[in-house]
Design a protein around this motif. Structure first.
Motif, short mmCIF file in Angstrom:
data_model
loop_
_atom_site.label_atom_id
_atom_site.label_comp_id
_atom_site.label_asym_id
_atom_site.label_seq_id
_atom_site.Cartn_x
_atom_site.Cartn_y
_atom_site.Cartn_z
N CYS A 41 -5.89 37.52 -44.76
CA CYS A 41 -6.32 38.92 -44.75
C CYS A 41 -7.24 39.10 -43.54
O CYS A 41 -7.94 38.17 -43.15
CB CYS A 41 -7.05 39.21 -46.05
SG CYS A 41 -7.91 40.79 -46.12
N THR A 43 -9.98 40.36 -43.38
CA THR A 43 -11.37 40.06 -43.73
C THR A 43 -11.70 38.59 -43.51
O THR A 43 -12.86 38.23 -43.31
CB THR A 43 -11.65 40.48 -45.19
OG1 THR A 43 -11.25 41.85 -45.33
CG2 THR A 43 -13.12 40.37 -45.54
N HIS A 63 -8.55 34.21 -49.34
CA HIS A 63 -8.87 34.88 -50.60
C HIS A 63 -7.69 35.67 -51.14
O HIS A 63 -7.85 36.70 -51.78
CB HIS A 63 -10.11 35.77 -50.43
CG HIS A 63 -9.93 36.89 -49.45
ND1 HIS A 63 -10.03 36.72 -48.09
CD2 HIS A 63 -9.63 38.21 -49.63
CE1 HIS A 63 -9.82 37.87 -47.49
NE2 HIS A 63 -9.55 38.79 -48.40
N PHE A 109 -20.76 42.77 -56.19
CA PHE A 109 -19.52 42.59 -55.42
C PHE A 109 -19.78 41.82 -54.11
O PHE A 109 -19.12 40.81 -53.83
CB PHE A 109 -18.86 43.94 -55.09
CG PHE A 109 -17.53 43.78 -54.40
CD1 PHE A 109 -16.35 43.74 -55.13
CD2 PHE A 109 -17.45 43.61 -53.02
CE1 PHE A 109 -15.11 43.55 -54.50
CE2 PHE A 109 -16.23 43.42 -52.38
CZ PHE A 109 -15.06 43.38 -53.12
N LEU A 114 -18.68 38.03 -50.51
CA LEU A 114 -18.88 37.96 -49.05
C LEU A 114 -19.89 36.91 -48.60
O LEU A 114 -19.99 36.63 -47.41
CB LEU A 114 -19.28 39.34 -48.52
CG LEU A 114 -18.21 40.43 -48.76
CD1 LEU A 114 -18.73 41.80 -48.36
CD2 LEU A 114 -16.92 40.10 -48.02
N PHE A 138 -14.96 34.99 -51.68
CA PHE A 138 -14.28 35.82 -52.68
C PHE A 138 -14.06 35.04 -53.99
O PHE A 138 -13.06 35.23 -54.67
CB PHE A 138 -12.95 36.36 -52.15
CG PHE A 138 -13.10 37.54 -51.21
CD1 PHE A 138 -12.87 38.84 -51.65
CD2 PHE A 138 -13.50 37.35 -49.90
CE1 PHE A 138 -13.04 39.93 -50.78
CE2 PHE A 138 -13.67 38.44 -49.03
CZ PHE A 138 -13.43 39.74 -49.48
N CYS A 171 -5.38 40.81 -52.85
CA CYS A 171 -6.31 41.56 -51.99
C CYS A 171 -5.62 42.69 -51.23
O CYS A 171 -5.68 43.85 -51.64
CB CYS A 171 -7.08 40.66 -51.04
SG CYS A 171 -8.30 41.61 -50.09
N ALA A 287 -12.16 47.50 -42.58
CA ALA A 287 -13.29 46.59 -42.39
C ALA A 287 -13.77 46.74 -40.96
O ALA A 287 -12.98 46.99 -40.06
CB ALA A 287 -12.84 45.16 -42.66
N TYR A 306 -15.37 55.20 -50.13
CA TYR A 306 -14.94 53.89 -49.62
C TYR A 306 -14.51 53.07 -50.83
O TYR A 306 -15.24 52.98 -51.81
CB TYR A 306 -16.07 53.19 -48.86
CG TYR A 306 -15.60 51.95 -48.14
CD1 TYR A 306 -15.17 52.00 -46.81
CD2 TYR A 306 -15.54 50.72 -48.80
CE1 TYR A 306 -14.70 50.86 -46.16
CE2 TYR A 306 -15.07 49.58 -48.16
CZ TYR A 306 -14.66 49.66 -46.84
OH TYR A 306 -14.19 48.54 -46.20
N TYR A 308 -13.24 49.52 -52.50
CA TYR A 308 -13.01 48.08 -52.45
C TYR A 308 -11.78 47.75 -53.30
O TYR A 308 -11.68 48.16 -54.47
CB TYR A 308 -14.18 47.32 -53.09
CG TYR A 308 -15.40 47.09 -52.23
CD1 TYR A 308 -15.33 46.96 -50.85
CD2 TYR A 308 -16.66 46.94 -52.82
CE1 TYR A 308 -16.47 46.71 -50.09
CE2 TYR A 308 -17.80 46.68 -52.06
CZ TYR A 308 -17.70 46.57 -50.70
OH TYR A 308 -18.81 46.32 -49.95
N GLU A 309 -10.88 46.97 -52.76
CA GLU A 309 -9.84 46.30 -53.54
C GLU A 309 -9.00 47.22 -54.43
O GLU A 309 -8.52 46.82 -55.48
CB GLU A 309 -10.47 45.19 -54.41
CG GLU A 309 -11.25 44.14 -53.63
CD GLU A 309 -10.35 43.17 -52.84
OE1 GLU A 309 -9.13 43.19 -53.05
OE2 GLU A 309 -10.91 42.41 -52.03
#
Ligand code: CXF
Ligand code: ZN
Length: 372
Positions: A41, A43, A63, A109, A114, A138, A171, A287, A306, A308-309
């Motif tokens: 990913c 990220t 992840h 989170f 992270l 993750f 993800c 990101a 925004y 997440y996931e």
């Protein structure tokens, strides 16, 4: 303790190196997973950025794993050895958001996903010299044969679907499809624009088609990606390099009901808000470090969030995506190209250059006990 052949990143500008690392037995609420495959990913590139702190490296990243549960730690009851699983992001399971079935809003989170460590700062693996490795990225760190994962991250999947394919559901694909299906919900009569057609954006396009959206506009600077977006469900495509991007996306219409930015680029995020009709919602999931700077009145009648996931419950969405894939309605396999773990550096380069939408690393087979 188990030895895992894993890819270790030791410096921001170094290639990944395959090393034998020692993993702890799973602790409370953890499971040891034999990783079958793991997607890369964007990220994961953050591991190279220096943004994660001077002690982040050396690290085992990764992840988007899929695999088979090998062993469970104390207190783990919802999975058992032999289960086929997809590993998704980590969440605490006890904060208000988590107990409200909203784990992407977990109060921990960032801490759990992270930092690359357990919430108490401890690690799950050491290198050949005994030095600790960042090994809970993750809640999994899965670029290797084994991962010590938070058991809550594990989503059980049917035994009769190819595990090699499923990791990115944890993800990137979940982020794209979930943001559309859980947050934006563009049904019949609705229009959506998706900015950026990487794995997240193309998953969003496929999900918008599944949701029955009437107009699905896909935006990218790369002609081949625009072509792929049309094949996967976009009804119109726009060159992301158009100097009048908002005008090009809006076309002659009244504006879009919802938009989804996956690029994280300031100008593109601004366009994603600008092209909305009122009321309308823009979801952002890119990101990066660029800022969205707008005059407040620019937001009149508009919601910007925004996500997440994918903003939902992985244990609901991932099995649903698997079933849609099986039925030919969510062909995410078209995004995937597999590589052996030993080719991780080539896979990373292909993703960064846009040659591969979603690289998935296949782990080397493990030696059964007694044969090593
Ligand atoms: C990330 C996206 C950037 C912010 C943290 C979470 N999700 C997955 O890669
Ligand atoms: Zn990711």
């Amino acid at each position: 303790m188990v030895t895992s052949r894993s890819a270790v990143l030791r410096a921001p500008d170094a290639p990944y190196l395959l090393e034998d690392v020692e993993l702890d037995a799973p602790g409370p609420d953890e499971a040891l997973v034999r990783v079958v495959a793991c997607g890369i990913c964007h990220t994961d590139d953050f591991g190279r950025s220096g943004l994660l702190g001077e002690h982040f490296l050396p690290a085992v990243l990764g992840h988007e794993a899929s695999g088979v549960v090998e062993e469970v730690g104390p207190g783990v009851t919802h999975v058992r050895p032999g289960d086929h699983v997809v590993l998704t992001f980590d969440a605490c399971g006890t904060c208000t958001a988590c107990v409200s079935a909203n784990p992407t809003c977990c109060s921990e989170f960032e801490l759990r996903n992270l930092t690359g460590a357990r919430p108490d700062g401890s690690q799950a693996a050491r290198d050949g010299t005994g030095a600790p490795l960042t090994s809970r990225w993750f809640g999994q760190s899965a670029f290797g044969q084994y991962a010590v994962a938070t058991a809550r991250n594990l989503v059980t999947v049917p035994d009769d679907v190819p595990l090699e394919l499923l990791g990115p559901l944890g993800c990137g694909i979940q982020t794209g499809a979930g943001t559309v299906l859980n947050v934006l919900r563009p049904g019949p009569g609705c229009s959506i624009a998706v900015f950026g057609t990487g794995a997240v954006g193309l998953s969003a396009v496929m999900a918008a088609k599944l949701a029955g959206a009437d107009e699905i506009v896909a935006v990218d600077i790369r002609p081949q990606r625009r072509e792929l977006a049309l094949e996967l469900g976009a009804t119109r495509v726009v060159d992301g390099g158009d100097p009048a991007l908002a005008v090009a996306v809006r076309g002659d219409g009244p504006g879009l009901d919802c938009t989804f930015d996956t690029t994280g680029l300031a100008a593109v995020m601004t366009a994603a808000v600008e092209v909305l009709r009122r009321p309308g919602t823009a979801a952002l999931a890119g990101a990066g470090l660029e800022l969205l700077t707008v005059h407040p009145a620019f937001l009149a009648g508009k919601t910007v969030t925004y996500v997440y996931e994918g903003g939902g419950l992985p244990r609901v969405l991932i099995p649903q995506l698997v079933e849609w894939w099986r039925a030919g309605r969510f062909p995410f396999d078209r995004l995937v190209r597999t590589y052996p773990l030993a080719a991780i550096n080539e896979a990373e380069a292909d993703a960064q250059a846009g040659r591969t939408v979603k690289p998935v690393l296949l782990m080397p087979p493990v030696t059964p006990p007694g044969e090593g």
